[in-house]
Enzyme design. Structure first.
Site, PDB file in Angstrom:
ATOM      1  N   LEU A  37       0.833  -1.197   0.000  1.00 15.02           N
ATOM      2  CA  LEU A  37       0.000   0.000   0.000  1.00 15.02           C
ATOM      3  C   LEU A  37       0.876   1.259   0.000  1.00 15.02           C
ATOM      4  O   LEU A  37       2.016   1.230   0.443  1.00 15.02           O
ATOM      5  CB  LEU A  37      -0.881   0.028   1.247  1.00 15.02           C
ATOM      6  CG  LEU A  37      -2.130  -0.857   1.241  1.00 15.02           C
ATOM      7  CD1 LEU A  37      -2.876  -0.689   2.566  1.00 15.02           C
ATOM      8  CD2 LEU A  37      -3.045  -0.492   0.084  1.00 15.02           C
ATOM      9  N   GLY A 181      12.637  19.558 -17.904  1.00 15.65           N
ATOM     10  CA  GLY A 181      11.481  20.041 -17.155  1.00 15.65           C
ATOM     11  C   GLY A 181      11.911  20.695 -15.846  1.00 15.65           C
ATOM     12  O   GLY A 181      12.410  20.016 -14.957  1.00 15.65           O
ATOM     13  N   ALA A 269      11.011  14.908 -16.698  1.00 16.25           N
ATOM     14  CA  ALA A 269       9.977  15.254 -15.703  1.00 16.25           C
ATOM     15  C   ALA A 269       9.184  16.429 -16.258  1.00 16.25           C
ATOM     16  O   ALA A 269       9.357  17.572 -15.857  1.00 16.25           O
ATOM     17  CB  ALA A 269      10.635  15.619 -14.369  1.00 16.25           C
ATOM     18  N   ARG A 272       2.586  15.407 -15.286  1.00 18.56           N
ATOM     19  CA  ARG A 272       1.896  14.138 -15.047  1.00 18.56           C
ATOM     20  C   ARG A 272       0.492  14.183 -15.628  1.00 18.56           C
ATOM     21  O   ARG A 272      -0.096  15.246 -15.771  1.00 18.56           O
ATOM     22  CB  ARG A 272       1.850  13.838 -13.539  1.00 18.56           C
ATOM     23  CG  ARG A 272       3.231  13.610 -12.951  1.00 18.56           C
ATOM     24  CD  ARG A 272       3.176  13.290 -11.470  1.00 18.56           C
ATOM     25  NE  ARG A 272       2.576  12.003 -11.172  1.00 18.56           N
ATOM     26  CZ  ARG A 272       3.219  10.838 -11.188  1.00 18.56           C
ATOM     27  NH1 ARG A 272       4.494  10.795 -11.491  1.00 18.56           N
ATOM     28  NH2 ARG A 272       2.602   9.720 -10.906  1.00 18.56           N
ATOM     29  N   ASP A 312      -5.390  12.842  -7.880  1.00 23.19           N
ATOM     30  CA  ASP A 312      -4.837  13.263  -9.180  1.00 23.19           C
ATOM     31  C   ASP A 312      -5.783  12.976 -10.344  1.00 23.19           C
ATOM     32  O   ASP A 312      -5.805  13.713 -11.325  1.00 23.19           O
ATOM     33  CB  ASP A 312      -3.506  12.542  -9.460  1.00 23.19           C
ATOM     34  CG  ASP A 312      -2.376  13.012  -8.553  1.00 23.19           C
ATOM     35  OD1 ASP A 312      -2.650  13.785  -7.612  1.00 23.19           O
ATOM     36  OD2 ASP A 312      -1.224  12.592  -8.782  1.00 23.19           O
ATOM     37  N   HIS A 445      10.419  34.108  19.356  1.00 25.19           N
ATOM     38  CA  HIS A 445      11.678  34.711  18.896  1.00 25.19           C
ATOM     39  C   HIS A 445      12.842  33.883  19.426  1.00 25.19           C
ATOM     40  O   HIS A 445      12.803  33.437  20.564  1.00 25.19           O
ATOM     41  CB  HIS A 445      11.774  36.139  19.437  1.00 25.19           C
ATOM     42  CG  HIS A 445      13.026  36.848  19.021  1.00 25.19           C
ATOM     43  ND1 HIS A 445      13.222  37.303  17.729  1.00 25.19           N
ATOM     44  CD2 HIS A 445      14.148  37.162  19.709  1.00 25.19           C
ATOM     45  CE1 HIS A 445      14.413  37.887  17.653  1.00 25.19           C
ATOM     46  NE2 HIS A 445      15.006  37.799  18.838  1.00 25.19           N
TER      47      HIS A 445
HETATM   48  P1  NAD Z   1       5.481  20.112 -13.474  1.00 18.37           P
HETATM   49  O1  NAD Z   1       4.251  20.444 -14.188  1.00 18.37           O
HETATM   50  O2  NAD Z   1       5.717  20.652 -12.101  1.00 18.37           O
HETATM   51  O3  NAD Z   1       6.746  20.566 -14.335  1.00 18.37           O
HETATM   52  C1  NAD Z   1       6.966  20.153 -15.639  1.00 18.37           C
HETATM   53  C2  NAD Z   1       7.866  21.179 -16.290  1.00 18.37           C
HETATM   54  O4  NAD Z   1       8.299  20.670 -17.531  1.00 18.37           O
HETATM   55  C3  NAD Z   1       7.174  22.504 -16.556  1.00 18.37           C
HETATM   56  O5  NAD Z   1       7.982  23.533 -16.061  1.00 18.37           O
HETATM   57  C4  NAD Z   1       7.061  22.536 -18.086  1.00 18.37           C
HETATM   58  O6  NAD Z   1       7.094  23.829 -18.607  1.00 18.37           O
HETATM   59  C5  NAD Z   1       8.268  21.714 -18.483  1.00 18.37           C
HETATM   60  N1  NAD Z   1       8.196  21.078 -19.792  1.00 18.37           N
HETATM   61  C6  NAD Z   1       7.150  20.450 -20.368  1.00 18.37           C
HETATM   62  N2  NAD Z   1       7.495  19.942 -21.571  1.00 18.37           N
HETATM   63  C7  NAD Z   1       8.810  20.248 -21.758  1.00 18.37           C
HETATM   64  C8  NAD Z   1       9.744  19.987 -22.787  1.00 18.37           C
HETATM   65  N3  NAD Z   1       9.401  19.315 -23.875  1.00 18.37           N
HETATM   66  N4  NAD Z   1      11.005  20.449 -22.657  1.00 18.37           N
HETATM   67  C9  NAD Z   1      11.357  21.139 -21.531  1.00 18.37           C
HETATM   68  N5  NAD Z   1      10.515  21.404 -20.523  1.00 18.37           N
HETATM   69  C10 NAD Z   1       9.255  20.961 -20.623  1.00 18.37           C
HETATM   70  O7  NAD Z   1       5.590  18.515 -13.505  1.00 18.37           O
HETATM   71  P2  NAD Z   1       6.537  17.502 -12.750  1.00 18.37           P
HETATM   72  O8  NAD Z   1       7.742  18.164 -12.206  1.00 18.37           O
HETATM   73  O9  NAD Z   1       6.704  16.372 -13.704  1.00 18.37           O
HETATM   74  O10 NAD Z   1       5.633  17.061 -11.537  1.00 18.37           O
HETATM   75  C11 NAD Z   1       4.345  16.532 -11.785  1.00 18.37           C
HETATM   76  C12 NAD Z   1       3.400  16.792 -10.680  1.00 18.37           C
HETATM   77  O11 NAD Z   1       3.772  16.006  -9.562  1.00 18.37           O
HETATM   78  C13 NAD Z   1       3.391  18.225 -10.198  1.00 18.37           C
HETATM   79  O12 NAD Z   1       2.469  19.003 -10.904  1.00 18.37           O
HETATM   80  C14 NAD Z   1       3.009  18.066  -8.765  1.00 18.37           C
HETATM   81  O13 NAD Z   1       1.621  18.147  -8.658  1.00 18.37           O
HETATM   82  C15 NAD Z   1       3.466  16.694  -8.390  1.00 18.37           C
HETATM   83  N6  NAD Z   1       4.669  16.770  -7.546  1.00 18.37           N
HETATM   84  C16 NAD Z   1       4.588  17.452  -6.387  1.00 18.37           C
HETATM   85  C17 NAD Z   1       5.702  17.560  -5.588  1.00 18.37           C
HETATM   86  C18 NAD Z   1       5.596  18.305  -4.303  1.00 18.37           C
HETATM   87  O14 NAD Z   1       4.496  18.532  -3.830  1.00 18.37           O
HETATM   88  N7  NAD Z   1       6.709  18.723  -3.721  1.00 18.37           N
HETATM   89  C19 NAD Z   1       6.901  16.995  -5.978  1.00 18.37           C
HETATM   90  C20 NAD Z   1       6.958  16.303  -7.168  1.00 18.37           C
HETATM   91  C21 NAD Z   1       5.824  16.208  -7.946  1.00 18.37           C
END
Ligand code: NAD
Length: 477
Positions: A37, A181, A269, A272, A312, A445
């Site tokens: 899980l 990304g 990355a 998603r 999601d 503080h």
């Molecule tokens: P993201 O949407 O945060 O970032 C993807 C990035 O890739 C964007 O900046 C986009 O402009 C860029 N991009 C897209 N296509 C591209 C290309 N062809 N060439 C270059 N850049 C490109 O997505 P992620 O980082 O994959 O994360 C996915 C999701 O997972 C996030 O939206 C978030 O909800 C979740 N997540 C959350 C956390 C957290 O809460 N700390 C951490 C990791 C992931």
């Protein structure tokens, strides 16, 4: 009827929903293909990445002590030990979930489930003889999560091209790593690999890291990453990848001189996508929007009266804590609570980089997009005693304030530990606090949490450590 409720997906949304429903007296089956899980968040997302970021933080802090006259020899890294420690964290938490399921009499079903109609799931084999089994239910909560976005130009069947899952497995410390990304995942994992010794480069197609996040919050992070990373290429895309055996050849397109470069590994990355395909949802009345999200109302109900969706798969933001809250709402609604609704004023978001960025409620960027008039109160961490004492003065705390009601409607923080600090802002926004309430609440503080109180004082013109007499006169007038 085999069971009153089926929860499909064992991530933080799914198990929160299943446990809540069981606590409310429903008979619950929780279906997941995985033997353990926890879903993506626990098994190959939030938790393992935070375990690795903890290591990166320790290493960065040790390095930082050189500024205080304390230096350590180069760290020796035992990757196998690091992997084992990370695995232990996952195993402990996942084992705990299995025990909690048992105590609540939640039936765990390990299978891939596909809808045959609005009240029947066909359970497909998961290495066990389940192929003829069906599960009939009164209600189903769909909590199937999301998976990485795949782009044709970035598809290359090579272990050197990683997604977040394979990157978290820490196959090695590559000499060079290209992160495609500049979002949450790219920057968090880039931070881990840079700390371990890889030369990290980031390619981001938009004109800034973390698109959509307020620029003043991103600026200090960008500045620091410029030092930690080899390169950050904005307005640039990857157009081709080629396997060169000992490296990946990457062709870039954008504001960059050398367009063809080689990297030991590549991490993709680029976002998603909701996991709504391949589930047989077309055999139900559920509606899917053009981006693949299941359309739900404020009680998490889909267009099919038997089907609810959370997390999601039910829309942005794709965050575990939002999924868990939606899961509880769905469970309460199914158990007959007429008042159950998902209606938050503030969903916090945290990017666990160094410095961290966190925000909640309305952002300045959103306010500008909506042409909504807001007041912004900022406190620069350079004026914080604690930030000075720990050498982290690059931070910034700001409140977004509704000018009429003087209520705090949003908050943004960049700085060390911002992810913990944002919780106070969530509470203030949820409770409808006015900026004066925040200023009058005595903060301890010397802490970084004081910056929340100080930013409110800046707005009122009562700040001690920042000279803003104009604001004060305006407030008095
Ligand atoms: P993201 O949407 O945060 O970032 C993807 C990035 O890739 C964007 O900046 C986009 O402009 C860029 N991009 C897209 N296509 C591209 C290309 N062809 N060439 C270059 N850049 C490109 O997505 P992620 O980082 O994959 O994360 C996915 C999701 O997972 C996030 O939206 C978030 O909800 C979740 N997540 C959350 C956390 C957290 O809460 N700390 C951490 C990791 C992931």
């Amino acid at each position: 009827m085999d069971t009153q409720l089926v929860v499909l997906g064992g991530g933080p949304g799914g198990y929160a929903a299943a446990f809540m429903a069981a606590d409310l007296g429903l008979e619950v089956a929780l279906v997941d293909l995985e033997p353990r899980l926890g879903g993506v968040c626990l098994l190959r997302g939030c938790i393992p990445s935070k375990a690795l970021l903890h290591v990166a933080k320790g290493m960065a802090e040790a390095r930082h002590l050189a500024d205080w006259g304390v230096s350590f020899p180069q760290p020796a890294i035992d990757l196998a030990a690091m992997r084992a420690r990370k695995e232990k964290v996952i195993a402990t938490l996942s084992g705990g979930l299995a025990q909690l399921s048992k105590r609540r009499s939640v039936r765990l079903v390990r299978a891939r489930a596909v809808f045959e109609d609005s009240q029947t799931l066909k359970l497909e084999s998961a290495g066990q003889a389940l192929s003829d089994e069906r599960l009939r239910f009164g209600h189903c909560i769909l909590a199937t999560g999301s998976g990485p976005t795949r782009l044709a130009a970035l598809e290359l069947p090579s272990p050197r091209v990683m997604d977040s899952t394979s990157a978290l497995e820490l196959p090695d410390v590559p000499e060079s790593l290209l992160v495609v990304g500049g979002g949450y995942i790219g920057l968090e994992m880039g931070t881990v690999y840079a700390a371990l010794g890889s030369r990290v480069s980031v390619v981001e197609m938009t004109d800034g890291l973390l698109p959509g996040v307020d620029r003043d919050l991103v600026k200090p992070l960008h500045k620091r990453l410029e030092k930690e990373f080899d390169a950050i290429w904005l307005n640039t895309k990857v157009v081709a990848l080629a396997d060169k055996k000992d490296s990946i050849e990457v062709t870039l397109d954008g504001q960059i001189e050398e367009r063809v470069r080689r990297f030991s590994r590549v991490l993709v990355a680029v976002g998603r996508r909701p996991n709504s395909g391949g589930l047989g949802l077309e055999k139900t009345k559920a509606e899917i929007d053009p981006r693949g999200f299941v359309v739900v109302d404020r009680r998490q109900r889909s267009a099919d009266p038997h089907l609810f969706a959370i997390g999601d798969v039910a829309g942005e933001p794709m965050l575990a804590h939002k999924a868990a809250h939606e899961g509880k709402v769905a469970a309460e609604a199914i158990a007959g609570d007429a008042s159950a609704e998902f209606d938050p004023r503030a969903i916090p978001a945290v990017v666990f980089t160094d410095p961290e960025i966190a925000w909640a409620g309305l952002t300045q960027t959103e306010a500008e997009k909506q042409s909504r008039r807001v007041e912004v109160a900022q406190f620069p961490w350079a004026a914080s005693g604690r930030a000075q004492a720990v050498g982290r003065i690059e931070g910034l705390t700001k409140w977004i304030i509704d000018p009429e009601s003087q209520r705090v409607v949003g908050c943004g923080i960049v700085g060390a530990g911002a992810g913990e600090l944002i919780a106070e802002a969530v509470m203030a926004i949820e409770l409808g606090a006015q900026v004066q309430d925040v200023a009058e609440a005595i903060h301890p503080h010397p802490t970084l949490s004081e910056t929340l109180g100080f930013a409110a004082e800046v707005h009122l013109g009562t700040a001690t450590d920042v000279y803003r007499p104009k604001t004060r006169k305006e407030t008095k007038a």
